[in-house]
Design a protein around this motif. Structure first.
Motif, PDB file in Angstrom:
ATOM      1  N   LEU A  87      12.227   2.875  27.941  1.00  0.00           N
ATOM      2  CA  LEU A  87      11.734   3.429  29.206  1.00  0.00           C
ATOM      3  C   LEU A  87      11.120   4.804  28.998  1.00  0.00           C
ATOM      4  O   LEU A  87      10.071   5.129  29.581  1.00  0.00           O
ATOM      5  N   ALA A  88      11.761   5.629  28.165  1.00  0.00           N
ATOM      6  CA  ALA A  88      11.205   6.959  27.886  1.00  0.00           C
ATOM      7  C   ALA A  88       9.860   6.849  27.180  1.00  0.00           C
ATOM      8  O   ALA A  88       8.909   7.591  27.496  1.00  0.00           O
ATOM      9  N   ALA A  89       9.767   5.923  26.214  1.00  0.00           N
ATOM     10  CA  ALA A  89       8.491   5.734  25.519  1.00  0.00           C
ATOM     11  C   ALA A  89       7.403   5.269  26.486  1.00  0.00           C
ATOM     12  O   ALA A  89       6.247   5.701  26.401  1.00  0.00           O
ATOM     13  N   LEU A  90       7.776   4.395  27.421  1.00  0.00           N
ATOM     14  CA  LEU A  90       6.794   3.928  28.414  1.00  0.00           C
ATOM     15  C   LEU A  90       6.307   5.074  29.282  1.00  0.00           C
ATOM     16  O   LEU A  90       5.102   5.186  29.561  1.00  0.00           O
ATOM     17  N   SER A  91       7.220   5.932  29.712  1.00  0.00           N
ATOM     18  CA  SER A  91       6.809   7.063  30.551  1.00  0.00           C
ATOM     19  C   SER A  91       5.876   7.993  29.797  1.00  0.00           C
ATOM     20  O   SER A  91       4.900   8.514  30.370  1.00  0.00           O
ATOM     21  N   HIS A  92       6.136   8.208  28.492  1.00  0.00           N
ATOM     22  CA  HIS A  92       5.244   9.064  27.697  1.00  0.00           C
ATOM     23  C   HIS A  92       3.863   8.415  27.544  1.00  0.00           C
ATOM     24  O   HIS A  92       2.840   9.115  27.602  1.00  0.00           O
ATOM     25  N   ARG A  93       3.828   7.110  27.345  1.00  0.00           N
ATOM     26  CA  ARG A  93       2.536   6.436  27.216  1.00  0.00           C
ATOM     27  C   ARG A  93       1.758   6.487  28.523  1.00  0.00           C
ATOM     28  O   ARG A  93       0.532   6.687  28.523  1.00  0.00           O
ATOM     29  N   LEU A  94       2.457   6.346  29.634  1.00  0.00           N
ATOM     30  CA  LEU A  94       1.779   6.440  30.925  1.00  0.00           C
ATOM     31  C   LEU A  94       1.242   7.841  31.176  1.00  0.00           C
ATOM     32  O   LEU A  94       0.127   8.024  31.678  1.00  0.00           O
ATOM     33  N   SER A  95       2.054   8.865  30.818  1.00  0.00           N
ATOM     34  CA  SER A  95       1.592  10.235  31.006  1.00  0.00           C
ATOM     35  C   SER A  95       0.410  10.561  30.107  1.00  0.00           C
ATOM     36  O   SER A  95      -0.400  11.438  30.430  1.00  0.00           O
ATOM     37  N   ALA A  96       0.289   9.849  28.967  1.00  0.00           N
ATOM     38  CA  ALA A  96      -0.841  10.061  28.067  1.00  0.00           C
ATOM     39  C   ALA A  96      -2.080   9.290  28.505  1.00  0.00           C
ATOM     40  O   ALA A  96      -3.128   9.398  27.865  1.00  0.00           O
ATOM     41  N   GLY A  97      -1.962   8.497  29.587  1.00  0.00           N
ATOM     42  CA  GLY A  97      -3.123   7.789  30.106  1.00  0.00           C
ATOM     43  C   GLY A  97      -3.187   6.321  29.749  1.00  0.00           C
ATOM     44  O   GLY A  97      -4.150   5.639  30.116  1.00  0.00           O
ATOM     45  N   ASP A  98      -2.171   5.794  29.047  1.00  0.00           N
ATOM     46  CA  ASP A  98      -2.169   4.380  28.682  1.00  0.00           C
ATOM     47  C   ASP A  98      -1.567   3.583  29.840  1.00  0.00           C
ATOM     48  O   ASP A  98      -0.367   3.290  29.875  1.00  0.00           O
ATOM     49  N   LEU A  99      -2.407   3.236  30.811  1.00  0.00           N
ATOM     50  CA  LEU A  99      -1.922   2.546  32.004  1.00  0.00           C
ATOM     51  C   LEU A  99      -1.654   1.068  31.761  1.00  0.00           C
ATOM     52  O   LEU A  99      -1.132   0.387  32.649  1.00  0.00           O
ATOM     53  N   ASP A 100      -2.007   0.567  30.594  1.00  0.00           N
ATOM     54  CA  ASP A 100      -1.701  -0.823  30.255  1.00  0.00           C
ATOM     55  C   ASP A 100      -0.317  -0.972  29.624  1.00  0.00           C
ATOM     56  O   ASP A 100       0.113  -2.096  29.322  1.00  0.00           O
ATOM     57  N   ALA A 101       0.369   0.124  29.395  1.00  0.00           N
ATOM     58  CA  ALA A 101       1.684   0.076  28.757  1.00  0.00           C
ATOM     59  C   ALA A 101       2.698  -0.561  29.706  1.00  0.00           C
ATOM     60  O   ALA A 101       2.710  -0.300  30.909  1.00  0.00           O
ATOM     61  N   ARG A 102       3.550  -1.394  29.151  1.00  0.00           N
ATOM     62  CA  ARG A 102       4.623  -2.033  29.904  1.00  0.00           C
ATOM     63  C   ARG A 102       5.871  -2.093  29.028  1.00  0.00           C
ATOM     64  O   ARG A 102       5.793  -1.929  27.800  1.00  0.00           O
ATOM     65  N   VAL A 103       6.994  -2.352  29.645  1.00  0.00           N
ATOM     66  CA  VAL A 103       8.249  -2.455  28.919  1.00  0.00           C
ATOM     67  C   VAL A 103       8.931  -3.758  29.317  1.00  0.00           C
ATOM     68  O   VAL A 103       8.802  -4.214  30.470  1.00  0.00           O
ATOM     69  N   HIS A 104       9.616  -4.380  28.345  1.00  0.00           N
ATOM     70  CA  HIS A 104      10.388  -5.590  28.643  1.00  0.00           C
ATOM     71  C   HIS A 104      11.771  -5.164  29.125  1.00  0.00           C
ATOM     72  O   HIS A 104      12.562  -4.617  28.346  1.00  0.00           O
ATOM     73  N   PRO A 105      12.085  -5.349  30.411  1.00  0.00           N
ATOM     74  CA  PRO A 105      13.377  -4.865  30.923  1.00  0.00           C
ATOM     75  C   PRO A 105      14.540  -5.494  30.176  1.00  0.00           C
ATOM     76  O   PRO A 105      14.572  -6.697  29.944  1.00  0.00           O
ATOM     77  N   GLY A 106      15.491  -4.670  29.783  1.00  0.00           N
ATOM     78  CA  GLY A 106      16.675  -5.145  29.074  1.00  0.00           C
ATOM     79  C   GLY A 106      17.845  -4.229  29.346  1.00  0.00           C
ATOM     80  O   GLY A 106      17.734  -3.230  30.060  1.00  0.00           O
ATOM     81  N   GLY A 107      18.998  -4.553  28.776  1.00  0.00           N
ATOM     82  CA  GLY A 107      20.179  -3.745  28.967  1.00  0.00           C
ATOM     83  C   GLY A 107      20.915  -4.107  30.245  1.00  0.00           C
ATOM     84  O   GLY A 107      20.735  -5.191  30.813  1.00  0.00           O
ATOM     85  N   PRO A 108      21.761  -3.195  30.746  1.00  0.00           N
ATOM     86  CA  PRO A 108      22.490  -3.450  31.998  1.00  0.00           C
ATOM     87  C   PRO A 108      21.542  -3.678  33.167  1.00  0.00           C
ATOM     88  O   PRO A 108      20.356  -3.344  33.112  1.00  0.00           O
ATOM     89  N   SER A 109      22.083  -4.235  34.233  1.00  0.00           N
ATOM     90  CA  SER A 109      21.244  -4.588  35.382  1.00  0.00           C
ATOM     91  C   SER A 109      20.558  -3.368  35.980  1.00  0.00           C
ATOM     92  O   SER A 109      19.401  -3.443  36.412  1.00  0.00           O
ATOM     93  N   GLU A 110      21.258  -2.212  36.001  1.00  0.00           N
ATOM     94  CA  GLU A 110      20.649  -1.011  36.566  1.00  0.00           C
ATOM     95  C   GLU A 110      19.432  -0.570  35.749  1.00  0.00           C
ATOM     96  O   GLU A 110      18.398  -0.190  36.305  1.00  0.00           O
ATOM     97  N   ILE A 111      19.563  -0.630  34.418  1.00  0.00           N
ATOM     98  CA  ILE A 111      18.437  -0.229  33.568  1.00  0.00           C
ATOM     99  C   ILE A 111      17.311  -1.245  33.674  1.00  0.00           C
ATOM    100  O   ILE A 111      16.125  -0.883  33.645  1.00  0.00           O
ATOM    101  N   ARG A 112      17.644  -2.527  33.808  1.00  0.00           N
ATOM    102  CA  ARG A 112      16.594  -3.538  34.003  1.00  0.00           C
ATOM    103  C   ARG A 112      15.829  -3.291  35.293  1.00  0.00           C
ATOM    104  O   ARG A 112      14.600  -3.467  35.345  1.00  0.00           O
ATOM    105  N   ASP A 113      16.564  -2.881  36.339  1.00  0.00           N
ATOM    106  CA  ASP A 113      15.886  -2.576  37.606  1.00  0.00           C
ATOM    107  C   ASP A 113      14.928  -1.403  37.449  1.00  0.00           C
ATOM    108  O   ASP A 113      13.811  -1.413  37.992  1.00  0.00           O
ATOM    109  N   VAL A 114      15.367  -0.383  36.698  1.00  0.00           N
ATOM    110  CA  VAL A 114      14.494   0.767  36.472  1.00  0.00           C
ATOM    111  C   VAL A 114      13.251   0.353  35.684  1.00  0.00           C
ATOM    112  O   VAL A 114      12.120   0.784  35.978  1.00  0.00           O
TER     113      VAL A 114
END
Length: 426
Positions: free
Chosen positions: A176-203
């Protein structure tokens, strides 16, 4: 987070193990001592009936048989002061037991067990046995070692489980942190595969949705800006046709140059909205651009009786921004003077070399900036487009420079635009 969870589990498991193992270790010690004491007491009590009913010879034979099978020394103190069996001192405890009371007392080196035997000839006899400290602690060290190894094993298992849990949580959070950095750098195509506990998957799912929403909004904004720019080409074409009807060649040439510059700006807006990024290696001569823009605004300054003071370096002064971008920024600074100061107000334009770049300073002798609100001159008013000084600020930010607002020596406003020099060509 992984280290904190690891330390938390280690501290919690250690406290639980200490609370469990320490009482258990003390219980093992007491059980071992009681077991040895009970065994010695049984050996002494087995001799008591013989001492009460038989003669000394029979007691001696029985005592020899008991000592051959028992690990504990046995002594019989007779009422007449003689003793039979293992030699021992007639202590105060023996004298107390001779009064008819069986007791167990701590003695130097171990525990003394005294059995009072009544009914014999001449008074009360005492059967004594002794349990050493080593016998009282027999097997305790081994049991403690087993408990210690068991505790260490449980702690190790707990830490391994904690590490696995931390890894399972840390991986999705890191993604999630890596995704936020990629988005802040302008890579709007970046996505993350939700994993981990349900709360983190929701985030993760929410962040993916947010990235898609931002991409959609930016795409719509770019298309709207590009469409608006395209629409501007029609009035620009009409304006160019009007300039061809002018009879004064000089006036026609001047207006045509303005229309050309405006058309280049519109083209650049279309390019930037469709491909918004800073073009590497773009640079221009700040002295040449500033000379042209001051000359353009000097005509309006003459009409409004404004004195213009221009200070430029002798040679070229390159900066890391495009010619059109710098021209638009300078126009915004000069337009700001004309829009916010009364006619007849003098102003100055200075271009100077600084460490690592150049600085453009535009100052006036007007009323100055409102106290405590320096950016007010950059805000839109009812008669403005709403851009204010945003054009100059955006030029500075894109090139990696700065813009500062302050007071001029004459008491008016002073705006400084600092731009870096272009990188050296390898």
């Amino acid at each position: 987070m992984r280290g904190r969870l690891f330390r938390l589990v280690a501290a919690t498991a250690s406290l639980v193990l200490i609370a469990f193992l320490v009482p258990l270790a003390l219980l093992v010690r007491d059980v071992a001592a009681d077991r040895a004491t009970a065994a010695a007491t049984t050996a002494a009590q087995s001799l008591a009936p013989v001492v009460a009913a038989a003669d000394k010879a029979t007691v001696g034979l029985t005592l020899a048989q008991i000592q051959s099978t028992s690990r504990y020394p046995v002594t019989v103190f007779w009422p007449d002061g003689h003793l039979l069996g293992t030699p021992a001192t007639r202590s105060h405890a023996v004298e107390l037991a001779a009064r008819g009371r069986s007791i167990t007392v701590q003695a130097p080196g171990g525990r003394e067990i005294l059995i009072a035997v009544q009914g014999g000839a001449g008074g009360t006899s005492v059967v004594r046995t002794f349990v050493t400290d080593a016998q009282l602690r027999a097997g305790v060290a081994r049991a403690w070692l087993i408990l210690g190894l068991l505790g260490a094993g449980l702690l190790a298992v707990g830490l391994v489980v904690a590490d696995r849990i931390a890894r399972s949580m840390l991986g999705p959070v890191t993604a999630l942190a890596a995704l936020s950095h990629r988005l802040s750098a302008g890579d709007l195509d970046a996505r993350v595969h939700p994993g981990g506990p349900s709360e983190i998957r929701d985030v993760g799912a929410a962040l993916n949705h947010l990235a898609g929403r931002i991409a959609d909004l930016l795409a719509g904004e770019r298309e709207a800006a590009a469409d608006l720019s395209h629409r501007l080409r029609t009035p620009l074409t009409a304006l160019r046709l009007e300039t061809e009807t002018l009879r004064d060649p000089a006036e026609a040439e001047r207006i045509t140059a303005v229309v050309d510059a405006l058309e280049r700006t519109v083209t650049r807006i279309i390019q930037d909205t469709r491909h918004p990024h800073h073009r590497a290696g773009v640079h221009c001569d700040a002295r040449q651009v500033l000379t042209e823009r001051v000359e353009f605004w000097s005509a309006l300054a003459d009409e409004q009786d404004r004195a213009v003071t221009t200070t430029l370096p002798d040679g070229p002064l390159p900066v890391a921004t495009g010619r059109d971008e710098l021209a638009a920024a300078v126009d915004a600074l000069l337009e700001n003077v004309f829009a916010h100061t009364p006619e007849g107000t003098a102003f100055s334009v200075t271009l100077e070399a600084v460490s690592g770049g150049a600085r453009i300073v535009v100052g006036d002798d007007g009323p100055g900036l409102p106290a405590g609100d320096l950016p007010a001159r950059g805000r839109s008013t009812a008669a403005s487009t709403g851009l204010g000084l945003d054009i100059a600020r955006r030029t500075a930010d894109t090139a990696g420079g700065t813009i500062d607002l302050g007071a001029s020596p004459g008491g008016g406003a002073q705006i400084s635009l600092t731009l870096p020099e272009p990188p050296a060509t390898p």
